[in-house]
Design a protein around this motif. Structure first.
Motif, short mmCIF file in Angstrom:
data_model
loop_
_atom_site.label_atom_id
_atom_site.label_comp_id
_atom_site.label_asym_id
_atom_site.label_seq_id
_atom_site.Cartn_x
_atom_site.Cartn_y
_atom_site.Cartn_z
N LEU A 1 0.81 -1.22 0.00
CA LEU A 1 0.00 0.00 0.00
C LEU A 1 0.84 1.27 0.00
CD1 LEU A 1 -2.86 -1.00 2.48
CD2 LEU A 1 -2.75 -1.29 -0.01
N ARG A 2 2.05 1.20 0.53
CA ARG A 2 2.87 2.40 0.59
C ARG A 2 3.30 2.88 -0.79
NH1 ARG A 2 9.01 1.21 2.79
NH2 ARG A 2 9.69 -0.20 1.14
N THR A 3 3.18 2.02 -1.82
CA THR A 3 3.55 2.42 -3.17
C THR A 3 2.40 3.10 -3.91
OG1 THR A 3 2.88 0.31 -4.19
CG2 THR A 3 5.13 0.45 -3.31
N LEU A 4 1.19 3.01 -3.37
CA LEU A 4 0.01 3.49 -4.10
C LEU A 4 -0.02 5.01 -4.28
CD1 LEU A 4 -2.78 1.09 -2.79
CD2 LEU A 4 -1.17 0.80 -4.69
N PRO A 5 0.33 5.82 -3.26
CA PRO A 5 0.29 7.27 -3.48
C PRO A 5 1.14 7.73 -4.66
CG PRO A 5 0.47 6.81 -1.15
CD PRO A 5 0.66 5.50 -1.86
N LEU A 6 2.31 7.14 -4.84
CA LEU A 6 3.17 7.52 -5.95
C LEU A 6 2.48 7.29 -7.28
CD1 LEU A 6 6.00 8.46 -6.94
CD2 LEU A 6 6.64 6.03 -7.00
N SER A 7 1.79 6.15 -7.41
CA SER A 7 1.14 5.82 -8.67
C SER A 7 0.02 6.80 -9.02
CB SER A 7 0.58 4.39 -8.63
OG SER A 7 -0.47 4.28 -7.68
N LEU A 8 -0.56 7.45 -8.00
CA LEU A 8 -1.65 8.40 -8.23
C LEU A 8 -1.15 9.78 -8.61
CD1 LEU A 8 -3.98 7.50 -5.21
CD2 LEU A 8 -4.12 6.68 -7.57
N SER A 9 0.12 10.06 -8.40
CA SER A 9 0.66 11.40 -8.61
C SER A 9 0.44 11.89 -10.04
CB SER A 9 2.14 11.44 -8.26
OG SER A 9 2.34 11.13 -6.90
N GLY A 10 0.71 11.03 -11.01
CA GLY A 10 0.55 11.42 -12.41
C GLY A 10 -0.89 11.77 -12.75
N ILE A 11 -1.83 10.98 -12.24
CA ILE A 11 -3.25 11.24 -12.48
C ILE A 11 -3.66 12.58 -11.88
CG2 ILE A 11 -5.60 10.40 -12.15
CD1 ILE A 11 -3.85 8.65 -13.96
N LEU A 12 -3.18 12.88 -10.67
CA LEU A 12 -3.52 14.13 -10.00
C LEU A 12 -2.99 15.34 -10.77
CD1 LEU A 12 -2.89 13.16 -6.27
CD2 LEU A 12 -5.09 13.36 -7.45
N VAL A 13 -1.77 15.24 -11.27
CA VAL A 13 -1.19 16.35 -12.01
C VAL A 13 -1.91 16.56 -13.34
CG1 VAL A 13 0.89 17.16 -13.22
CG2 VAL A 13 1.08 16.18 -10.93
N GLY A 14 -2.14 15.49 -14.07
CA GLY A 14 -2.84 15.59 -15.35
C GLY A 14 -4.26 16.11 -15.17
N THR A 15 -4.93 15.65 -14.12
CA THR A 15 -6.30 16.10 -13.83
C THR A 15 -6.33 17.57 -13.47
OG1 THR A 15 -6.97 13.89 -13.07
CG2 THR A 15 -8.28 15.77 -12.30
N ALA A 16 -5.35 18.01 -12.67
CA ALA A 16 -5.30 19.42 -12.25
C ALA A 16 -5.15 20.35 -13.44
CB ALA A 16 -4.16 19.62 -11.26
N ILE A 17 -4.28 19.99 -14.38
CA ILE A 17 -4.08 20.83 -15.56
C ILE A 17 -5.35 20.87 -16.40
CG2 ILE A 17 -2.75 21.14 -17.68
CD1 ILE A 17 -0.40 19.76 -16.24
N ALA A 18 -5.99 19.70 -16.55
CA ALA A 18 -7.25 19.65 -17.30
C ALA A 18 -8.33 20.47 -16.61
CB ALA A 18 -7.69 18.19 -17.44
N ALA A 19 -8.44 20.36 -15.28
CA ALA A 19 -9.45 21.10 -14.53
C ALA A 19 -9.23 22.60 -14.64
CB ALA A 19 -9.44 20.66 -13.07
N ILE B 1 4.79 10.02 -18.46
CA ILE B 1 4.20 10.44 -19.74
C ILE B 1 2.77 9.94 -19.88
CG2 ILE B 1 4.44 10.49 -22.23
CD1 ILE B 1 6.68 11.93 -20.62
N VAL B 2 2.56 8.65 -19.70
CA VAL B 2 1.20 8.09 -19.82
C VAL B 2 0.32 8.58 -18.68
CG1 VAL B 2 -0.16 5.97 -19.84
CG2 VAL B 2 2.01 6.06 -21.08
N GLY B 3 0.86 8.61 -17.46
CA GLY B 3 0.07 9.01 -16.31
C GLY B 3 -0.43 10.44 -16.40
N VAL B 4 0.46 11.39 -16.69
CA VAL B 4 0.09 12.81 -16.72
C VAL B 4 -0.48 13.21 -18.07
CG1 VAL B 4 0.93 15.18 -16.48
CG2 VAL B 4 1.84 13.38 -15.00
N PHE B 5 0.29 13.00 -19.13
CA PHE B 5 -0.14 13.41 -20.47
C PHE B 5 -1.37 12.61 -20.90
CE2 PHE B 5 0.34 13.82 -25.13
CZ PHE B 5 0.46 15.20 -25.22
N GLY B 6 -1.35 11.31 -20.57
CA GLY B 6 -2.49 10.46 -20.95
C GLY B 6 -3.76 10.85 -20.24
N SER B 7 -3.66 11.12 -18.94
CA SER B 7 -4.86 11.49 -18.18
C SER B 7 -5.39 12.85 -18.64
CB SER B 7 -4.58 11.50 -16.68
OG SER B 7 -3.59 12.46 -16.35
#
Length: 300
Positions: free
Chosen positions: A13-31, A161-167
């Motif tokens: 579980l300690r690795t999960l926050p890192l995996s979400l970072s790209g989604i959060l950044v890509g979502t923030a720019i889109a929002a 790239i996939v996490g941020v740009f893709g999201s």
């Protein structure tokens, strides 16, 4: 209950926050540009978590089968290594998680593109399949790329790239190349987490035949490489924030640079691989915190 705890531990579980970072950044720019969609956001988070858990299961299985997880390994004991989960059980867990993650990915793609953008849907289904395969093939199989020093490249691509740009593309349905800067930054920081893991396990990995980039570079050069990953990520985020500066709230994520620089100092002074284990958590949480603060600055 003991078996459930074993699966939870295997999910790491300690690795999960890192995996979400790209989604959060890509979502923030889109929002910030008016493209936010709660359904896409929820499914993107769920799909990413599925991929991360899948990767952790596959890593446990691959290293367990190959004998890389042994008594010389510095980090926490793995599920197969401890005997709490058998090879067959973990293999079934990988299959089940792969199927569930693929279903989530298809739902995400449909929520984003519907029936109108069939070509986009095909491209992202291909990316989804590639992500699942990459998550598994890091340590599983005779051609596991994590055993050939290629893990950093794949982490950079899929976490960054996939996490941020893709999201971002899932929301906006268009290309904006400047998003590649924060995408690369998240990818570099994520590669830094993997590099720390490989620095910690460099000696036992080399003995067991797992030739990571840390093994190839050696103790001194791998620290220089780590310096590059973190400082390049900071530089890219500074450039992006300078280009799109609208107010001081855009810069609140700069506070995360302080623990990142202190982290670099500890890594450069480190002489004991075991002491690198806490730095994994530090770097992962710094990346996650940076993504949240960056997002808040973009939205507000």
């Amino acid at each position: 209950m003991k078996k459930i705890n074993s699966w939870v531990n295997a999910a790491r579980l300690r690795t999960l926050p890192l995996s979400l970072s790209g989604i959060l950044v890509g979502t923030a720019i889109a929002a910030q540009q008016g493209y936010f969609n709660l359904g896409i956001f929820s499914l993107a988070l769920a799909t990413t978590l599925g991929l991360q858990v899948l990767s952790n299961f596959a890593n446990d299985y691959g290293d367990g089968v190959k004998g890389t997880d042994n008594d010389e390994r510095v980090g926490p004991q793995r599920a197969i290594q401890s005997g709490l989960i058998t090879h067959a059980e973990m293999k079934n867990g990988i299959i089940a998680t792969s199927i569930l993650t693929f279903i989530l990915a298809v739902l995400l793609i449909y929520a984003s593109f519907g029936r109108e953008n069939f070509l986009y849907s095909l491209v992202f289904i291909g990316l989804g399949v590639a992500s699942i395969v990459a998550a598994i093939k890091y340590t599983v199989g005779n051609s596991a790329y994590g055993y050939r020093g290629l893990g950093d490249i794949f982490v950079f691509i899929f976490f960054g790239i996939v996490g941020v740009f893709g999201s971002f593309f899932l929301y906006a349905n268009n290309l904006e190349w400047t998003v590649l800067m924060p995408a690369a930054a998240v990818g570099l920081l994520s590669a830094g987490v993997l590099n720390l893991n490989n620095m910690r396990d460099r000696i036992p990995d080399e003995k067991s035949g797992k030739i990571t980039l840390a093994v190839k570079l050696g103790q001194k050069a791998v620290k220089t490489y780590h310096y590059f990953l973190i400082l390049a990520a900071i530089l890219l985020m500074v450039i992006y924030s300078a280009l799109f500066y609208e107010g001081w709230d855009d810069l609140i994520f700069y506070v995360t640079f302080i623990p990142l620089v202190l982290h670099l100092k500890r890594v450069m002074q480190n002489e004991s691989p075991a002491l690198l284990d806490p730095e994994l958590k530090t770097l992962a949480l710094c990346t996650f915190a940076m993504s949240i603060l960056f997002g808040l600055g973009q939205i507000f």
